[in-house]
Design a protein around this motif. Structure first.
Motif, PDB file in Angstrom:
ATOM      1  N   GLU A 200      56.810  44.591  46.136  1.00 52.87           N
ATOM      2  CA  GLU A 200      56.508  45.487  45.020  1.00 52.87           C
ATOM      3  C   GLU A 200      55.337  44.994  44.187  1.00 52.87           C
ATOM      4  O   GLU A 200      54.702  45.778  43.488  1.00 52.87           O
ATOM      5  N   PHE A 201      55.064  43.711  44.244  1.00 54.99           N
ATOM      6  CA  PHE A 201      54.030  43.138  43.388  1.00 54.99           C
ATOM      7  C   PHE A 201      53.041  42.354  44.228  1.00 54.99           C
ATOM      8  O   PHE A 201      53.136  41.143  44.370  1.00 54.99           O
ATOM      9  N   ALA A 202      52.115  43.049  44.828  1.00 55.33           N
ATOM     10  CA  ALA A 202      51.072  42.403  45.621  1.00 55.33           C
ATOM     11  C   ALA A 202      49.857  42.163  44.749  1.00 55.33           C
ATOM     12  O   ALA A 202      49.514  42.973  43.888  1.00 55.33           O
ATOM     13  N   LEU A 203      49.203  41.038  44.970  1.00 51.95           N
ATOM     14  CA  LEU A 203      48.013  40.689  44.206  1.00 51.95           C
ATOM     15  C   LEU A 203      46.751  41.083  44.971  1.00 51.95           C
ATOM     16  O   LEU A 203      46.706  41.018  46.198  1.00 51.95           O
ATOM     17  N   ASP A 204      45.745  41.463  44.237  1.00 50.56           N
ATOM     18  CA  ASP A 204      44.435  41.790  44.802  1.00 50.56           C
ATOM     19  C   ASP A 204      43.658  40.479  44.934  1.00 50.56           C
ATOM     20  O   ASP A 204      43.049  39.996  43.987  1.00 50.56           O
ATOM     21  N   ARG A 205      43.679  39.878  46.110  1.00 46.19           N
ATOM     22  CA  ARG A 205      43.105  38.546  46.303  1.00 46.19           C
ATOM     23  C   ARG A 205      41.585  38.545  46.139  1.00 46.19           C
ATOM     24  O   ARG A 205      41.010  37.581  45.649  1.00 46.19           O
ATOM     25  N   LYS A 206      40.924  39.635  46.558  1.00 50.92           N
ATOM     26  CA  LYS A 206      39.480  39.692  46.385  1.00 50.92           C
ATOM     27  C   LYS A 206      39.116  39.722  44.903  1.00 50.92           C
ATOM     28  O   LYS A 206      38.165  39.062  44.470  1.00 50.92           O
ATOM     29  N   LEU A 207      39.901  40.463  44.123  1.00 55.99           N
ATOM     30  CA  LEU A 207      39.664  40.503  42.684  1.00 55.99           C
ATOM     31  C   LEU A 207      39.923  39.140  42.061  1.00 55.99           C
ATOM     32  O   LEU A 207      39.154  38.674  41.210  1.00 55.99           O
ATOM     33  N   LEU A 208      41.001  38.481  42.479  1.00 53.64           N
ATOM     34  CA  LEU A 208      41.305  37.158  41.955  1.00 53.64           C
ATOM     35  C   LEU A 208      40.159  36.188  42.222  1.00 53.64           C
ATOM     36  O   LEU A 208      39.755  35.426  41.339  1.00 53.64           O
ATOM     37  N   ARG A 209      39.630  36.220  43.433  1.00 51.09           N
ATOM     38  CA  ARG A 209      38.550  35.296  43.761  1.00 51.09           C
ATOM     39  C   ARG A 209      37.314  35.566  42.904  1.00 51.09           C
ATOM     40  O   ARG A 209      36.669  34.632  42.426  1.00 51.09           O
ATOM     41  N   ARG A 210      36.986  36.847  42.707  1.00 51.52           N
ATOM     42  CA  ARG A 210      35.833  37.171  41.865  1.00 51.52           C
ATOM     43  C   ARG A 210      36.055  36.681  40.443  1.00 51.52           C
ATOM     44  O   ARG A 210      35.126  36.147  39.804  1.00 51.52           O
ATOM     45  N   ARG A 211      37.274  36.835  39.929  1.00 53.20           N
ATOM     46  CA  ARG A 211      37.553  36.394  38.564  1.00 53.20           C
ATOM     47  C   ARG A 211      37.477  34.884  38.438  1.00 53.20           C
ATOM     48  O   ARG A 211      36.955  34.354  37.453  1.00 53.20           O
ATOM     49  N   PHE A 212      38.003  34.163  39.439  1.00 54.53           N
ATOM     50  CA  PHE A 212      37.923  32.709  39.386  1.00 54.53           C
ATOM     51  C   PHE A 212      36.487  32.227  39.559  1.00 54.53           C
ATOM     52  O   PHE A 212      36.109  31.194  39.002  1.00 54.53           O
ATOM     53  N   GLU A 213      35.695  32.948  40.325  1.00 54.46           N
ATOM     54  CA  GLU A 213      34.282  32.617  40.445  1.00 54.46           C
ATOM     55  C   GLU A 213      33.607  32.685  39.068  1.00 54.46           C
ATOM     56  O   GLU A 213      32.878  31.781  38.669  1.00 54.46           O
ATOM     57  N   ARG A 214      33.852  33.779  38.340  1.00 52.73           N
ATOM     58  CA  ARG A 214      33.263  33.921  37.011  1.00 52.73           C
ATOM     59  C   ARG A 214      33.817  32.873  36.046  1.00 52.73           C
ATOM     60  O   ARG A 214      33.102  32.350  35.196  1.00 52.73           O
TER      61      ARG A 214
END
Length: 308
Positions: free
Chosen positions: A11-25
């Motif tokens: 029910e609670f999947a994470l958007d891994r591509k978004l997470l990586r972009r956020r950690f990059e910033r």
């Protein structure tokens, strides 16, 4: 994991591509905004005072900008300290924090099969680490698991890379984290605040991954802020904003934010706004296997004590 944990993960999947972009910033902004991670690292380090361990190789998994590397190097001066994160910008900053001696580069060449010039800091997915089986004595992971919607694959990979007698030392966040923010935001329109895995489900995952004697405990830490925007700024600066695939886009316009701010303002205590975090700390060992990879039992013969 339990059926409840499996249902929760679906029910609670994470958007891994978004997470990586956020950690990059966040690599450029998280130092100084990561007061929670620094305090948790201090407490994790204190737990090592009571554990007898002399690892030859240590991995800081989810190392971020490498803020924990000096601490690990001080505690284990004879060990080789490696670092891994899946955000390249984080790894670049971690690599610059400690200048690696030449011996470490040679070790990493043997572990990874890469040129000797490769530094001991690698970009890697925690679910597929580029380290050999049984090559690590300690895996240290400070608040990395909240970026995983299912901890089992990560724990299985950590177990694979640990040597027999190796230790996993970790921290993560529990379901009561950011409870004030969760209560203030509008309900019923998707996951507005990141959901966190329950300690008991995490314990089940550790056992399923093959670890023995897991020890976990929980405590509540509360940070306080002058304004709600200060909390939100810290979450963005550390890459910790909600990345659930089912998160709503927007907050029902200006009226939604006005209502959320008013609801949070009502929680103000002694002039400050609280932000509660449920901190789960734990460690677990990799024991000698009882069966071979094809399922056959392993029989160990102990020398007979001398006759008296």
């Amino acid at each position: 994991m339990s059926a409840r944990a499996i249902d929760s993960a679906s029910e609670f999947a994470l958007d891994r591509k978004l997470l990586r972009r956020r950690f990059e910033r966040a690599a450029a902004t998280c130092d100084g905004a990561d007061v929670l991670a620094r305090e948790v690292a201090r407490r994790m380090d204190e737990r090592l005072d009571y554990i007898r361990l002399t690892p030859r190789r240590i991995l800081d998994l989810g190392c971020g900008t490498g803020a924990d590397l000096p601490r690990l190097g001080t505690r284990f001066p004879d060990a080789t300290v490696l670092a891994a994160d899946y955000a390249p910008a984080m790894v670049a900053r971690a690599g610059a924090r400690i200048a690696p001696p030449a011996a470490r580069a040679g070790l990493l060449k043997r572990l990874l099969g890469k040129p000797a010039a490769t530094p001991p800091h690698v970009v890697a997915d925690a679910r597929s680490l580029p380290f050999a089986r049984a090559s690590l004595g300690l895996v240290w992971s400070n608040l990395m698991l909240p970026a995983e919607d299912d901890p089992l694959p990560v724990l299985q990979e950590i177990h694979r890379t640990l040597e027999v007698g190796g230790l996993l030392m970790f921290s993560t966040l529990g379901p009561d984290s950011l409870r004030e923010l969760r209560a203030a935001l509008p309900q019923g329109a998707g996951e507005r605040v990141h959901r966190f895995i329950d300690m008991h489900d995490l314990g089940d995952a550790l056992i399923k991954a093959g670890f023995t004697d897991p020890v976990m405990d929980m405590e509540m830490l509360t940070l306080t802020y002058t304004e709600l925007d200060d909390l939100l700024r810290d979450l963005r600066a550390t890459g910790a904003s909600n990345a659930a695939r089912g998160r709503p886009r927007g907050l029902s316009g200006r009226g939604g934010w006005t209502a959320a701010r008013a609801a949070y303002e009502a929680m103000r205590l002694d002039g400050r706004l609280p932000a509660t975090f449920e901190i789960i700390q734990g460690h677990a060992w990799k024991a000698a296997p009882r069966t071979t990879e094809d399922g056959r039992s392993i029989v160990r013969f102990q020398p007979r004590p001398p006759a008296r």
